[in-house]
Design an enzyme around this catalytic site. Sequence first.
Site, PDB file in Angstrom:
ATOM      1  N   ASP A   1       0.862  -1.179   0.000  1.00 26.66           N
ATOM      2  CA  ASP A   1       0.000   0.000   0.000  1.00 26.66           C
ATOM      3  C   ASP A   1       0.902   1.233   0.000  1.00 26.66           C
ATOM      4  O   ASP A   1       2.112   1.146   0.155  1.00 26.66           O
ATOM      5  CB  ASP A   1      -0.969  -0.014   1.196  1.00 26.66           C
ATOM      6  CG  ASP A   1      -2.191   0.869   0.945  1.00 26.66           C
ATOM      7  OD1 ASP A   1      -2.181   1.656  -0.032  1.00 26.66           O
ATOM      8  OD2 ASP A   1      -3.170   0.794   1.714  1.00 26.66           O
TER       9      ASP A   1
HETATM   10  C1  BGC Z   1      -5.137   3.140   0.274  1.00 26.94           C
HETATM   11  C2  BGC Z   1      -5.354   2.085  -0.780  1.00 26.94           C
HETATM   12  C3  BGC Z   1      -5.368   2.734  -2.133  1.00 26.94           C
HETATM   13  C4  BGC Z   1      -4.027   3.413  -2.337  1.00 26.94           C
HETATM   14  C5  BGC Z   1      -3.865   4.051  -3.708  1.00 26.94           C
HETATM   15  C6  BGC Z   1      -3.914   3.986  -0.014  1.00 26.94           C
HETATM   16  O1  BGC Z   1      -3.834   5.069   0.836  1.00 26.94           O
HETATM   17  O2  BGC Z   1      -5.036   2.529   1.538  1.00 26.94           O
HETATM   18  O3  BGC Z   1      -6.545   1.405  -0.528  1.00 26.94           O
HETATM   19  O4  BGC Z   1      -5.646   1.809  -3.125  1.00 26.94           O
HETATM   20  O5  BGC Z   1      -3.888   4.431  -1.349  1.00 26.94           O
HETATM   21  O6  BGC Z   1      -4.593   5.194  -3.844  1.00 26.94           O
END
Ligand code: BGC
Length: 741
Positions: free
Chosen positions: A276
Amino acid sequence: MKKGLFVICVAALLATGCKSTGNTEEERFIEDLLGKMTLEEKIGQMNQLCFDQPLDSIKAKIRAGEIGSMLNIDPKLIDEIQKTAVEESRLGIPLIIGRDIIHGYKTVLPIPLGLAASFDPQVVEAGTHMAATEAREEGITWTFAPMLDISRDARWGRIAESLGEDPYLSGELGAAMVRGFQGEHLSDSDAIAACVKHFVGYGAAEGGRDYNSTYIPETLLRNVYLEPFQKAIEAGAATLMTSFNDNDGIPASGNDFLLRTVLRDEWKFDGFVVSDWCSMSEMMSHGFAADRKDVARISANAGVDMEMVSQTYIEHLPQLVAENKVPMEVIDNAVRNILRIKYRLGLFENPYAKPGKTSTIYCDEHLQTARRAAVESAILLKNDGVLPLKEGQTLAIVGPMADAPHDQLGTWSFDGDKNRTVTPLRALQTDEYNQVKYIYEPGLDYSRDTDTSDFERVKSAVRRADVAVVFVGEEAILSGEAHSLSNIYLIGAQSELLKAVKSTGKPVVMVVIAGRPLTIERDLPYADAVLYNFHPGTMGGLAIMDLLYGRENPSGKLPVTFVREVGQIPMYYNHNNTGRPAQNEITPLEDIPLEAPQTSLGNTSFYLDSGKDPLFVFGYGLSYSTFEYADLNLSSNEVSATDTLTVTATVKNTSVVDGTEVAQLYVRDLVGSIDRPVKELKGFQRLFIKAGDSQTVTFKLPVSALAFYGRDLKKKVESGQFDIWIGPNSAEGLKGSFTVK
Ligand code: BGC
């Protein structure tokens, strides 16, 4: 690390990194390409960037083979950037372009928690397929969905993005989402790669505060939190994202047990793993990695194939490989996994956006798909007879959510155009509803508004109408990532608004549009009917009118427990029993006699001030029809582990309106090597039943579906007695029992 130990670890890594067999066309292609790549180009594939620097500098990096993927970039730039990768980098390896297409791209569906309330895999699959079609048209080839985090805490803002509290429902609908996004073949013009996230346990954040630590023991992890992920992987999910949380002290992006033992060895996952957003470098804040180099070493060896944003791989992997701290084979396998998905997406042949002759974005078919999903996602929680509304009644349209085009779209809808949102107010201006007479007096401008100065005007409007419809809830920004709340009552002066409306003596319909299950017990006395909508998306207003007017019959059921008070959390239907379960009604706090003796209230498990029960149970939801369940029948009362039990019941629509009922199958394993939940959902079916008709609902329950990870951490069915129910929700139903030999 001692040298001997390192050799053993490397051997283990090699065994679990999805090494290619090289015997299919796909694998031959990958091996051939891999053979041409330098170490730097390989590490470049493992690097994913967002747009945090000037376009020229991004392009220079792409040209040099330093980037394998970009995320959340302006869709208008996709082809230009892709061209740099394909035509100007040495090997021409296309980028995989990721974006958070969570519940629709431009045409916005209800938020996932709403989709879950439909208990309808077909609607969920059709909706996500619609999203994939719109996104791929613009060159997006990868979404970061579905989010399969079991959510048992309404304070956690991301409950909005979840499919609720139940592993079976989340698994079934998560698999439907994977099928919807990925279509028949990833290379089709209406398919994008799915990414199941967040692996794992993120929804169990202590206190419901986003990003917080979790403490999930392995039995619970396997019996509850991993189940939906496994189902989604079995459905073919191409990628998986690690979570932000540390579980029992190990951050997910450094957890080789999860990423190698469970994901690769046990589940045979052959797609790629992405971290993530900065979840890798955040291992330094966790206190799990000393510096950025340590981060890269830990995550690469743990099995994270691609790093989202934090760039420790590109900085440190070359040196780590040179120092033998990250085996070359780990790099090769990560790159194989990434190239495999790029290959399956057809990117080597068709790297660019695929606009059709006419755009599908906001096409009629998509609007209808979104409307159907919104209809099925609404849950009727209360109805004293005021609904459905009658033609000819004058409505007072009240409340901040009656015309909130941005907020109705919910969290994660960066691409939805609020000008396309049909709010409830706008629905009344369409051809379909423009015969309805109404007076619009919102009373509050937005959900947090505390200014009550318009309330007298509201009351006067309500007095002139036949029925008041009060639209309350939450702005989109109050749920979603990093938007946890410690108080989940209706915010601002919305409860006061409802009381003011009720004081007129007119019937009141409360329509909630929110991102989470709010604590609305104190509001219920002021509403004669309650229709609950988790942010319902582009077509929400029309769907709500369809339901209020009975052109559609409500059929949604709760995918999460609604608590009375936030202090009851966590409260979920599939809990274990205590040694002292509360049995009877609880004495209200004010009725407890002064100086009552210590044990006068009984020594059982409940709250003095909010009792033992939630406000609404999992699976609950009303309809304009009424249904009666009868004649539970089991094909056998004694089965063995390899049998399939057939369980049937008759469901009768005892009303004068056609309707859809979601029949639910629950079981309880009475005695186990570890305590088993008091109920577990094992099946559900949507039954359309004409007024007065009956239908037999048949569930085929393979006894193997009763298997769980017990004390020895082996998954198996334990023999003994089971209770079984077919019913309308998790608290009611016909009960039978059987024995597993
Ligand atoms: C979130 C993810 C998301 C990613 C990309 C993160 O902050 O936890 O779920 O897909 O950002 O935007």
